[in-house]
Scaffold this active site. Structure first.
Site, PDB file in Angstrom:
ATOM      1  N   HIS A  70      15.201 -62.322 -32.548  1.00  0.00           N
ATOM      2  CA  HIS A  70      14.882 -60.914 -32.079  1.00  0.00           C
ATOM      3  C   HIS A  70      15.385 -60.663 -30.746  1.00  0.00           C
ATOM      4  O   HIS A  70      15.442 -59.452 -30.247  1.00  0.00           O
ATOM      5  CB  HIS A  70      13.638 -60.384 -32.342  1.00  0.00           C
ATOM      6  CG  HIS A  70      12.471 -61.450 -31.814  1.00  0.00           C
ATOM      7  ND1 HIS A  70      11.841 -62.489 -32.801  1.00  0.00           N
ATOM      8  CD2 HIS A  70      11.881 -61.692 -30.574  1.00  0.00           C
ATOM      9  CE1 HIS A  70      10.978 -63.275 -31.955  1.00  0.00           C
ATOM     10  NE2 HIS A  70      11.096 -62.916 -30.872  1.00  0.00           N
ATOM     11  N   HIS A 102      14.434 -62.893 -21.223  1.00  0.00           N
ATOM     12  CA  HIS A 102      14.932 -62.304 -22.331  1.00  0.00           C
ATOM     13  C   HIS A 102      15.690 -61.024 -22.326  1.00  0.00           C
ATOM     14  O   HIS A 102      14.917 -60.326 -21.330  1.00  0.00           O
ATOM     15  CB  HIS A 102      14.358 -62.464 -23.753  1.00  0.00           C
ATOM     16  CG  HIS A 102      13.046 -61.727 -23.588  1.00  0.00           C
ATOM     17  ND1 HIS A 102      11.738 -62.275 -23.131  1.00  0.00           N
ATOM     18  CD2 HIS A 102      12.903 -60.429 -23.787  1.00  0.00           C
ATOM     19  CE1 HIS A 102      11.032 -61.109 -23.146  1.00  0.00           C
ATOM     20  NE2 HIS A 102      11.442 -59.991 -23.690  1.00  0.00           N
ATOM     21  N   HIS A 104      16.507 -56.725 -23.968  1.00  0.00           N
ATOM     22  CA  HIS A 104      16.339 -56.033 -24.917  1.00  0.00           C
ATOM     23  C   HIS A 104      17.431 -54.839 -24.751  1.00  0.00           C
ATOM     24  O   HIS A 104      17.802 -54.490 -23.558  1.00  0.00           O
ATOM     25  CB  HIS A 104      15.183 -55.244 -24.907  1.00  0.00           C
ATOM     26  CG  HIS A 104      13.814 -55.899 -25.119  1.00  0.00           C
ATOM     27  ND1 HIS A 104      13.297 -56.163 -26.213  1.00  0.00           N
ATOM     28  CD2 HIS A 104      13.171 -56.532 -24.031  1.00  0.00           C
ATOM     29  CE1 HIS A 104      12.114 -56.983 -25.785  1.00  0.00           C
ATOM     30  NE2 HIS A 104      12.158 -57.238 -24.846  1.00  0.00           N
ATOM     31  N   GLU A 114      13.203 -50.738 -23.106  1.00  0.00           N
ATOM     32  CA  GLU A 114      12.061 -50.618 -23.857  1.00  0.00           C
ATOM     33  C   GLU A 114      11.172 -49.616 -23.260  1.00  0.00           C
ATOM     34  O   GLU A 114      10.720 -48.357 -23.435  1.00  0.00           O
ATOM     35  CB  GLU A 114      11.235 -52.036 -23.829  1.00  0.00           C
ATOM     36  CG  GLU A 114      11.807 -52.896 -24.855  1.00  0.00           C
ATOM     37  CD  GLU A 114      11.056 -53.764 -25.597  1.00  0.00           C
ATOM     38  OE1 GLU A 114      10.292 -54.284 -24.850  1.00  0.00           O
ATOM     39  OE2 GLU A 114      11.109 -53.711 -26.719  1.00  0.00           O
ATOM     40  N   HIS A 127      13.475 -58.848 -19.062  1.00  0.00           N
ATOM     41  CA  HIS A 127      11.824 -59.249 -18.947  1.00  0.00           C
ATOM     42  C   HIS A 127      11.843 -60.502 -18.650  1.00  0.00           C
ATOM     43  O   HIS A 127      12.265 -61.695 -19.178  1.00  0.00           O
ATOM     44  CB  HIS A 127      11.178 -59.155 -20.488  1.00  0.00           C
ATOM     45  CG  HIS A 127      10.952 -57.588 -20.771  1.00  0.00           C
ATOM     46  ND1 HIS A 127      10.812 -57.170 -22.113  1.00  0.00           N
ATOM     47  CD2 HIS A 127      10.984 -56.538 -19.874  1.00  0.00           C
ATOM     48  CE1 HIS A 127      10.509 -55.952 -22.284  1.00  0.00           C
ATOM     49  NE2 HIS A 127      10.687 -55.666 -20.927  1.00  0.00           N
ATOM     50  N   THR A 211       5.634 -56.738 -26.172  1.00  0.00           N
ATOM     51  CA  THR A 211       6.190 -55.533 -26.890  1.00  0.00           C
ATOM     52  C   THR A 211       6.670 -56.077 -28.320  1.00  0.00           C
ATOM     53  O   THR A 211       7.439 -55.289 -28.745  1.00  0.00           O
ATOM     54  CB  THR A 211       7.517 -54.959 -25.992  1.00  0.00           C
ATOM     55  OG1 THR A 211       8.490 -56.001 -26.065  1.00  0.00           O
ATOM     56  CG2 THR A 211       6.875 -54.592 -24.626  1.00  0.00           C
ATOM     57  N   THR A 212       6.345 -57.291 -28.625  1.00  0.00           N
ATOM     58  CA  THR A 212       6.804 -57.810 -30.117  1.00  0.00           C
ATOM     59  C   THR A 212       5.242 -57.990 -30.517  1.00  0.00           C
ATOM     60  O   THR A 212       4.312 -58.626 -29.873  1.00  0.00           O
ATOM     61  CB  THR A 212       7.562 -58.881 -30.028  1.00  0.00           C
ATOM     62  OG1 THR A 212       7.104 -60.001 -29.180  1.00  0.00           O
ATOM     63  CG2 THR A 212       8.847 -58.273 -29.458  1.00  0.00           C
TER      64      THR A 212
END
Ligand code: B30
Ligand code: ZN
Length: 274
Positions: A70, A102, A104, A114, A127, A211-212
């Site tokens: 992801h 990581h 996004h 995000e 993040h 957020t996951t």
């Protein structure tokens, strides 16, 4: 038993709006990300500068780049216990040790941060995930609203390439598929990814979640105002080099791996001192 979740770009039937159906915490009242509305913030004098320790060293443990299916994530091996890379100050209730960072991102036409700032979405968001130094296991930290501290940084795409990103960008082709792992060059330093430290005094702070899934409400969030500059072509490497899928599966590019903003509800966002 592994809960099946995804981003809408993969399959609408398991995207962010459905997460709460299988993982009830994702339907909570203190979820992340949120829109950071500068008209609706309170300045807080106790939100001074961060102390970044070990951000400027070459750590003894390895940096492991992982495609986890992801995101592209870089783990700092051994730092959970050793804690040579950590943050404190800035109104945090303790020292927090860096675990991993990581990214996004979006795609060629869609931005992928995000958090949003005054409803503006940026192309990409970094993040850096830290664990409260009183815990050694993330499972324990996830039960505590002060368990984790995540630092978020927006990206801006422009013409000039950021040579500090060469190592990370070059590693992407070695983690194209879910489950792929590679070591980063041993000389890598975390501060090389960030804007100069003098530009990090302006930030936004609120209480939120991962957020996951499982979306645990255990995160003290900090999002910095100063974006990180990379080139359009460096951004394109994230968009075009990595897949959600494992080797041998139908290839699905890792794009738009962001959760859209959730309501603030009863929470407040605080702006730092200056
Ligand atoms: S985030 O910064 O809010 N996007 C986790 C940490 C930070 C964020 C989201 C999730 C986290 O630690 N999740 C649990 C661990 N993961 C494995 C992993 O390392 O990456 C379990 C999982 O979701 O299935 Cu992803
Ligand atoms: Zn994240």
């Amino acid at each position: 038993y592994k809960v099946h979740w995804c981003y809408s770009s993969q399959d609408r039937s398991c995207g962010p709006s459905t997460w709460k159906d299988t993982v009830s915490t994702c339907g909570g009242q203190n979820q992340s990300p949120v829109d950071l509305d500068r008209q609706n913030m309170q300045r807080n004098k106790s939100l001074g500068r961060f102390t970044f320790r070990g951000y400027n060293i070459v750590p003894p443990g390895k940096w492991k780049v992982v495609n986890n299916g992801h995101a592209v994530q870089v783990n700092v091996e051994g730092n959970t216990i050793m804690g040579y890379i950590n943050i404190s100050g800035a109104g945090l209730p303790n020292t927090f040790r860096a675990l991993q960072f990581h990214f996004h991102w979006g795609n060629a036409t869609q931005n992928g941060s995000e958090h949003t700032l005054d409803k503006e979405q940026y192309p990409m968001e970094l993040h850096i995930v830290h664990i409260n130094a009183k815990y050694n296991k993330i499972i324990d930290a996830k039960k505590d609203p002060n368990g984790l501290a995540v630092l978020g940084f927006f990206y801006q795409n422009n013409d000039a390439s950021n040579s500090n990103y060469n190592t990370i960008v070059a590693s992407l082709k070695n983690v194209s598929y879910k489950g792929d792992e590679v070591d980063l060059a041993s000389t890598f330093r975390l501060d090389s990814l960030l804007p100069p430290v003098q530009k990090l005094s302006r930030y936004y702070r609120y209480r939120g979640s991962l957020t996951t899934p499982d979306c645990k409400e255990a995160v003290i969030w900090t999002v910095f105002e100063e974006p990180i500059q990379i080139s359009q072509s460096q951004y394109n490497e994230f968009v075009n080099t990595v897949f959600f899928s494992a080797r041998g599966e139908t290839e699905m590019r890792m794009q738009n791996n962001f959760r859209p903003p959730l309501p603030l509800n009863k929470r407040k966002v605080y702006a730092s001192k200056d």
